[in-house]
Design a protein around this motif. Structure first.
Motif, PDB file in Angstrom:
ATOM      1  N   ASP A   1       0.836  -1.210   0.000  1.00 52.23           N
ATOM      2  CA  ASP A   1       0.000   0.000   0.000  1.00 52.23           C
ATOM      3  C   ASP A   1       0.866   1.254   0.000  1.00 52.23           C
ATOM      4  O   ASP A   1       0.582   2.223  -0.725  1.00 52.23           O
ATOM      5  CB  ASP A   1      -0.930   0.005   1.217  1.00 52.23           C
ATOM      6  CG  ASP A   1      -2.055  -1.009   1.095  1.00 52.23           C
ATOM      7  OD1 ASP A   1      -2.277  -1.517  -0.024  1.00 52.23           O
ATOM      8  OD2 ASP A   1      -2.700  -1.300   2.121  1.00 52.23           O
ATOM      9  N   GLU A   2       1.918   1.251   0.810  1.00 51.22           N
ATOM     10  CA  GLU A   2       2.801   2.418   0.872  1.00 51.22           C
ATOM     11  C   GLU A   2       3.562   2.610  -0.437  1.00 51.22           C
ATOM     12  O   GLU A   2       3.790   3.745  -0.871  1.00 51.22           O
ATOM     13  CB  GLU A   2       3.772   2.264   2.041  1.00 51.22           C
ATOM     14  CG  GLU A   2       3.103   2.397   3.402  1.00 51.22           C
ATOM     15  CD  GLU A   2       4.051   2.134   4.556  1.00 51.22           C
ATOM     16  OE1 GLU A   2       5.171   1.646   4.295  1.00 51.22           O
ATOM     17  OE2 GLU A   2       3.675   2.406   5.716  1.00 51.22           O
TER      18      GLU A   2
ATOM     19  N   GLU B   1       1.116   4.176  -2.844  1.00 52.55           N
ATOM     20  CA  GLU B   1       0.870   5.583  -2.505  1.00 52.55           C
ATOM     21  C   GLU B   1       1.975   6.483  -3.044  1.00 52.55           C
ATOM     22  O   GLU B   1       1.743   7.644  -3.382  1.00 52.55           O
ATOM     23  CB  GLU B   1       0.772   5.745  -0.984  1.00 52.55           C
ATOM     24  CG  GLU B   1      -0.483   5.169  -0.358  1.00 52.55           C
ATOM     25  CD  GLU B   1      -1.746   5.890  -0.819  1.00 52.55           C
ATOM     26  OE1 GLU B   1      -1.669   7.098  -1.100  1.00 52.55           O
ATOM     27  OE2 GLU B   1      -2.804   5.231  -0.905  1.00 52.55           O
TER      28      GLU B   1
ATOM     29  N   SER C   1      -1.581   9.218  -5.912  1.00 49.62           N
ATOM     30  CA  SER C   1      -0.242   8.809  -5.501  1.00 49.62           C
ATOM     31  C   SER C   1       0.723   9.981  -5.598  1.00 49.62           C
ATOM     32  O   SER C   1       0.457  10.995  -6.259  1.00 49.62           O
ATOM     33  CB  SER C   1       0.265   7.663  -6.376  1.00 49.62           C
ATOM     34  OG  SER C   1       0.509   8.118  -7.700  1.00 49.62           O
TER      35      SER C   1
END
Length: 346
Positions: free
Chosen positions: A67-68, A71, A80
């Motif tokens: 997820d990071e 992003e 993002s």
């Protein structure tokens, strides 16, 4: 930006699955996970997990890592960090996350060492030649190429600062794409997550880019298949015994088209000419200390072509395996560092 073929992972059969699935394993200390990220699929296989971390904790840590990464690096995610940068017309310095900066810094290094053949500002050319969102298969004019080239060129158009981590574009219309490096980097991030839990034997694959560490379940190096660059089907050209490194392949045989005149147009664009490459190099496989570096150099060497690419790989001690197409069939060659690495594993 490039068509990464899916490496034939002989250790595990890959299937494209929706969502994120924890797979059952015959061994209580083996962990397998498959899912989707960055517009592609991923597979993780970790061995000797028992007693180090429970499945739910490991799943949550891996999901958080992905997820990071999304992003920061995903061109498919509108909010993002990279999308915000691309949509901005500011030419001022902008602060970056550590993840975004790490990829940008490596991209700058590969760009410089490859003589500009690796270039993350190449998107306008990719779109112009019909390999972007628009389905345009008509070769552009010289004027259109020149117009697109005005926003291409890392050396002049993109600056990266290390301390503090910052980036800026030198023209408002400059955009970047990390398709040729972000998946390898994401595999590195998952590798770090596994290492945090003292897991030392694993294979991580994202969109065909890999990071492997330690040994497989047989106590041997991971066996990674390099796909034959055959447009008609899928088969294995070579099996590589690999441990403790990243592996990536770039190929021109899954994403191309023929013009009305019968000319083959590859999606592999040379940023220095503004045109698709015309050499007969079909694929390049690169091994490196991490997935990000392997990912970026696979693209750079493919753009360079076999002769220039192998010469540069020899100069920089890059293990690289080349497959070119001839009328008689596929012909292979390799760098000195590749030959030395394979000899050491025998």
């Amino acid at each position: 930006m490039r068509s990464l073929f899916r490496l034939a992972l002989l250790a595990i059969g890959l299937l494209a699955l929706a969502g994120c699935d924890l797979l059952p394993s015959k061994k209580s200390d083996e962990y397998q996970l498959r899912g989707n990220t960055m517009g592609t699929s991923y597979t993780i296989k970790a061995l000797n997990v028992r007693g180090k971390v429970d499945d739910e904790t490991l799943y949550n840590d891996i999901k958080k890592t992905l997820d990071e990464a999304n992003e920061a690096l995903s061109n498919w995610k509108k909010e993002s960090e990279i999308s915000i940068f691309n949509n901005s017309s500011s030419t001022s310095w902008l602060s970056t996350s550590d993840r975004f900066h790490e990829v940008l810094a490596e991209a700058q290094i590969i760009h410089k060492l490859s003589g500009g053949r690796f270039d993350i500002t190449v998107s306008p050319l990719v779109d112009l030649w019909g390999f972007g969102p628009a389905d345009n298969k008509n070769p552009p004019t010289k004027e259109q190429i020149a117009e697109a080239m005005a926003n291409v060129g890392q050396t002049e158009l993109l600056e990266v600062k290390d301390n503090p981590p910052m980036v800026r574009k030198n023209k408002p219309g400059v955009t970047i794409t990390l398709g040729a490096i972000a998946k390898g980097y994401s595999a590195d991030l998952i590798s770090r997550t596994l290492a945090k839990h003292d897991i030392t034997n694993y294979l991580v694959e994202i969109g065909g880019d890999l990071m492997v560490h330690g040994l497989n379940e047989l106590g041997e190096p991971w066996q990674i298949g390099v796909e034959k660059p055959d447009e008609a089907g899928r088969s294995v050209q070579l099996v590589l015994p690999v441990r403790d490194m990243g592996i990536a392949t770039s190929g021109d045989y899954r994403n191309f088209y023929f013009t009305d005149e019968g000319q083959r147009m590859s999606h592999i664009i040379d940023p220095t000419t503004g045109k698709p490459v015309t050499h007969n190099l079909a694929s390049v496989t690169v091994l490196a200390p991490n997935g990000m570096r392997a990912d970026g150099w696979a693209t750079a060497l493919l753009v360079l072509g076999e002769k220039e690419g192998r010469a540069l790989a020899d100069k920089l001690d890059i293990p690289a395996y080349f497959i070119r197409r001839e009328e008689s069939g596929f012909v292979t060659s390799s760098s000195k560092a590749f030959d030395a690495l394979m000899a050491a594993e025998k």
